[in-house]
Write a protein that holds these residues in place. Structure first.
Motif, PDB file in Angstrom:
ATOM      1  N   PHE A  98     -21.060 -10.490  33.522  1.00 22.86           N
ATOM      2  CA  PHE A  98     -20.069  -9.759  32.737  1.00 22.86           C
ATOM      3  C   PHE A  98     -19.065  -8.990  33.589  1.00 22.86           C
ATOM      4  O   PHE A  98     -17.997  -8.600  33.096  1.00 22.86           O
ATOM      5  N   TYR A  99     -19.361  -8.792  34.867  1.00 17.88           N
ATOM      6  CA  TYR A  99     -18.435  -8.029  35.705  1.00 17.88           C
ATOM      7  C   TYR A  99     -17.080  -8.717  35.836  1.00 17.88           C
ATOM      8  O   TYR A  99     -16.047  -8.038  35.977  1.00 17.88           O
ATOM      9  N   HIS A 100     -17.054 -10.050  35.805  1.00 16.63           N
ATOM     10  CA  HIS A 100     -15.759 -10.720  35.940  1.00 16.63           C
ATOM     11  C   HIS A 100     -14.902 -10.521  34.694  1.00 16.63           C
ATOM     12  O   HIS A 100     -13.684 -10.684  34.739  1.00 16.63           O
ATOM     13  N   LYS A 101     -15.517 -10.133  33.579  1.00 17.98           N
ATOM     14  CA  LYS A 101     -14.776  -9.881  32.346  1.00 17.98           C
ATOM     15  C   LYS A 101     -14.168  -8.475  32.323  1.00 17.98           C
ATOM     16  O   LYS A 101     -13.162  -8.248  31.644  1.00 17.98           O
ATOM     17  N   VAL A 102     -14.799  -7.550  33.047  1.00 20.96           N
ATOM     18  CA  VAL A 102     -14.402  -6.143  32.895  1.00 20.96           C
ATOM     19  C   VAL A 102     -13.720  -5.539  34.118  1.00 20.96           C
ATOM     20  O   VAL A 102     -13.086  -4.484  33.994  1.00 20.96           O
ATOM     21  N   TYR A 103     -13.812  -6.178  35.288  1.00 19.80           N
ATOM     22  CA  TYR A 103     -13.351  -5.466  36.485  1.00 19.80           C
ATOM     23  C   TYR A 103     -11.856  -5.175  36.475  1.00 19.80           C
ATOM     24  O   TYR A 103     -11.417  -4.097  36.916  1.00 19.80           O
ATOM     25  N   GLN A 104     -11.046  -6.097  35.951  1.00 19.60           N
ATOM     26  CA  GLN A 104      -9.607  -5.848  35.905  1.00 19.60           C
ATOM     27  C   GLN A 104      -9.251  -4.807  34.847  1.00 19.60           C
ATOM     28  O   GLN A 104      -8.377  -3.969  35.063  1.00 19.60           O
ATOM     29  N   VAL A 105      -9.936  -4.862  33.707  1.00 23.93           N
ATOM     30  CA  VAL A 105      -9.710  -3.879  32.643  1.00 23.93           C
ATOM     31  C   VAL A 105     -10.126  -2.492  33.125  1.00 23.93           C
ATOM     32  O   VAL A 105      -9.429  -1.496  32.894  1.00 23.93           O
ATOM     33  N   TYR A 106     -11.274  -2.422  33.798  1.00 29.78           N
ATOM     34  CA  TYR A 106     -11.769  -1.142  34.305  1.00 29.78           C
ATOM     35  C   TYR A 106     -10.827  -0.579  35.355  1.00 29.78           C
ATOM     36  O   TYR A 106     -10.609   0.635  35.434  1.00 29.78           O
ATOM     37  N   TYR A 107     -10.249  -1.445  36.174  1.00 28.38           N
ATOM     38  CA  TYR A 107      -9.311  -1.014  37.215  1.00 28.38           C
ATOM     39  C   TYR A 107      -8.096  -0.329  36.595  1.00 28.38           C
ATOM     40  O   TYR A 107      -7.618   0.685  37.100  1.00 28.38           O
ATOM     41  N   GLU A 108      -7.608  -0.860  35.488  1.00 25.14           N
ATOM     42  CA  GLU A 108      -6.467  -0.257  34.806  1.00 25.14           C
ATOM     43  C   GLU A 108      -6.880   0.968  34.001  1.00 25.14           C
ATOM     44  O   GLU A 108      -6.079   1.882  33.793  1.00 25.14           O
ATOM     45  N   TYR A 109      -8.131   0.984  33.555  1.00 23.76           N
ATOM     46  CA  TYR A 109      -8.640   2.112  32.769  1.00 23.76           C
ATOM     47  C   TYR A 109      -8.689   3.392  33.590  1.00 23.76           C
ATOM     48  O   TYR A 109      -8.383   4.480  33.093  1.00 23.76           O
ATOM     49  N   MET A 180     -14.547  -2.799  26.587  1.00 24.09           N
ATOM     50  CA  MET A 180     -15.504  -3.062  27.667  1.00 24.09           C
ATOM     51  C   MET A 180     -16.929  -2.867  27.159  1.00 24.09           C
ATOM     52  O   MET A 180     -17.695  -2.033  27.655  1.00 24.09           O
ATOM     53  N   LEU A 181     -17.288  -3.646  26.154  1.00 24.45           N
ATOM     54  CA  LEU A 181     -18.577  -3.479  25.488  1.00 24.45           C
ATOM     55  C   LEU A 181     -19.743  -3.743  26.428  1.00 24.45           C
ATOM     56  O   LEU A 181     -20.842  -3.201  26.228  1.00 24.45           O
ATOM     57  N   GLU A 182     -19.527  -4.582  27.442  1.00 28.05           N
ATOM     58  CA  GLU A 182     -20.592  -4.905  28.387  1.00 28.05           C
ATOM     59  C   GLU A 182     -21.040  -3.681  29.182  1.00 28.05           C
ATOM     60  O   GLU A 182     -22.134  -3.665  29.749  1.00 28.05           O
ATOM     61  N   LEU A 183     -20.192  -2.658  29.240  1.00 24.05           N
ATOM     62  CA  LEU A 183     -20.510  -1.450  30.016  1.00 24.05           C
ATOM     63  C   LEU A 183     -21.116  -0.345  29.162  1.00 24.05           C
ATOM     64  O   LEU A 183     -21.342   0.755  29.652  1.00 24.05           O
ATOM     65  N   ILE A 184     -21.390  -0.649  27.902  1.00 22.38           N
ATOM     66  CA  ILE A 184     -21.981   0.351  27.004  1.00 22.38           C
ATOM     67  C   ILE A 184     -23.463   0.030  26.807  1.00 22.38           C
ATOM     68  O   ILE A 184     -23.820  -1.055  26.343  1.00 22.38           O
ATOM     69  N   LEU A 185     -24.310   0.983  27.172  1.00 21.70           N
ATOM     70  CA  LEU A 185     -25.753   0.797  27.076  1.00 21.70           C
ATOM     71  C   LEU A 185     -26.248   1.308  25.725  1.00 21.70           C
ATOM     72  O   LEU A 185     -25.962   2.435  25.335  1.00 21.70           O
ATOM     73  N   ASP A 186     -27.002   0.487  25.035  1.00 17.46           N
ATOM     74  CA  ASP A 186     -27.508   0.850  23.713  1.00 17.46           C
ATOM     75  C   ASP A 186     -28.799   1.649  23.853  1.00 17.46           C
ATOM     76  O   ASP A 186     -29.888   1.102  24.002  1.00 17.46           O
ATOM     77  N   ASP A 187     -28.656   2.965  23.804  1.00 14.52           N
ATOM     78  CA  ASP A 187     -29.822   3.844  23.906  1.00 14.52           C
ATOM     79  C   ASP A 187     -30.219   4.407  22.550  1.00 14.52           C
ATOM     80  O   ASP A 187     -30.964   5.380  22.453  1.00 14.52           O
ATOM     81  N   SER A 188     -29.741   3.787  21.474  1.00 10.75           N
ATOM     82  CA  SER A 188     -29.952   4.320  20.127  1.00 10.75           C
ATOM     83  C   SER A 188     -31.413   4.285  19.688  1.00 10.75           C
ATOM     84  O   SER A 188     -31.833   5.069  18.848  1.00 10.75           O
ATOM     85  N   LYS A 189     -32.190   3.375  20.247  1.00 12.00           N
ATOM     86  CA  LYS A 189     -33.588   3.239  19.828  1.00 12.00           C
ATOM     87  C   LYS A 189     -34.536   4.096  20.660  1.00 12.00           C
ATOM     88  O   LYS A 189     -35.751   4.025  20.509  1.00 12.00           O
TER      89      LYS A 189
END
Length: 230
Positions: A98-109, A180-189
């Motif tokens: 998933f890093y190849h999906k988010v690294y450019q978006v994160y760089y601009e973020y 960047m949903l791949e960077l969100i950890l689901d700790d709800s449970k």
């Protein structure tokens, strides 16, 4: 670029050197089994002809990751300047896909351009360029075959990913991560963090070790070990 970092932030150089030696110490600790796990990971690349050769080259591979992981800091702190990054396509198997999906978006973020993403993309492109230039250099004592590019990509993606931070689903500012949903950890449970954490030693031993060392390295004033005199 190392000289430029030392002039502006000499403690960053201490961190780089300390990261290298602390990592080597853990890798060489036979009780932990870290070396064997990383050797198995590198073996899958098919670059080296034997386990013995991988073991021989492992300090050099760790050296590359440690030396170059923070060389982008001057870019991160140069807020008035614009630094673009290279589109690398699919990431190496040293980090989750998933890093190849988010690294450019994160760089601009990031308000300040991320030093890891910039440094990692520069590392890959520069090392490939150097390899091509050095391959025909008869004076060089190192081997510069084409297959080494897989090693550079393997290390480079670790550098790219090492400073991309996750957020928990319960964090108040999680909305800032947008798509960047791949960077969100689901700790709800309220499960064990190891159940939803996405960087696991069994799957990515070199990346896991690097993130661990970079976090606990004593010269960083943000760690519980920051009072250790190194």
């Amino acid at each position: 670029e190392i000289d430029a970092i030392y002039d502006k932030n000499p403690n960053r150089i201490i961190h780089i050197v300390s990261t290298f030696f602390l990592g080597i110490a853990l890798i060489n600790n036979k009780r932990l089994g870290i070396k064997e796990a990383i050797i198995s990971e590198i073996k899958q690349l098919g670059v080296y002809v034997s386990i013995e050769k991988i073991e021989e080259e492992l300090p050099y591979i760790w050296f590359l990751a440690a030396l170059f992981h923070d060389l982008g800091y001057n870019v991160e702190n140069a807020a008035a300047e614009t630094y673009s990054i290279t589109n690398l396509g699919k990431c190496a198997n040293s980090v989750p896909d998933f890093y190849h999906k988010v690294y450019q978006v994160y760089y601009e973020y990031r308000e300040k351009k991320d030093h890891g993403i910039y440094g990692g993309t520069r590392f890959i492109t520069d090392m490939i360029r150097i390899r091509v230039e050095m391959e025909g250099n008869l004076k060089s004592k190192r081997y510069w075959g084409n297959e080494l590019e897989d090693i550079y990509k393997h290390v480079g993606w670790i550098i790219i990913a090492h400073n991309i931070w996750f957020k928990k689903k319960s964090d108040k500012d999680v909305v800032k991560y947008g798509h960047m949903l791949e960077l969100i950890l689901d700790d709800s449970k309220k499960s064990n963090p190891s159940d939803y954490y996405k960087i696991k030693f069994d799957e990515y031993p070199l990346f896991f070790l690097f993130c661990l060392i970079d976090t606990i390295e004593p010269s960083k004033k943000t760690t519980i070990f920051s009072k250790v005199n190194i």
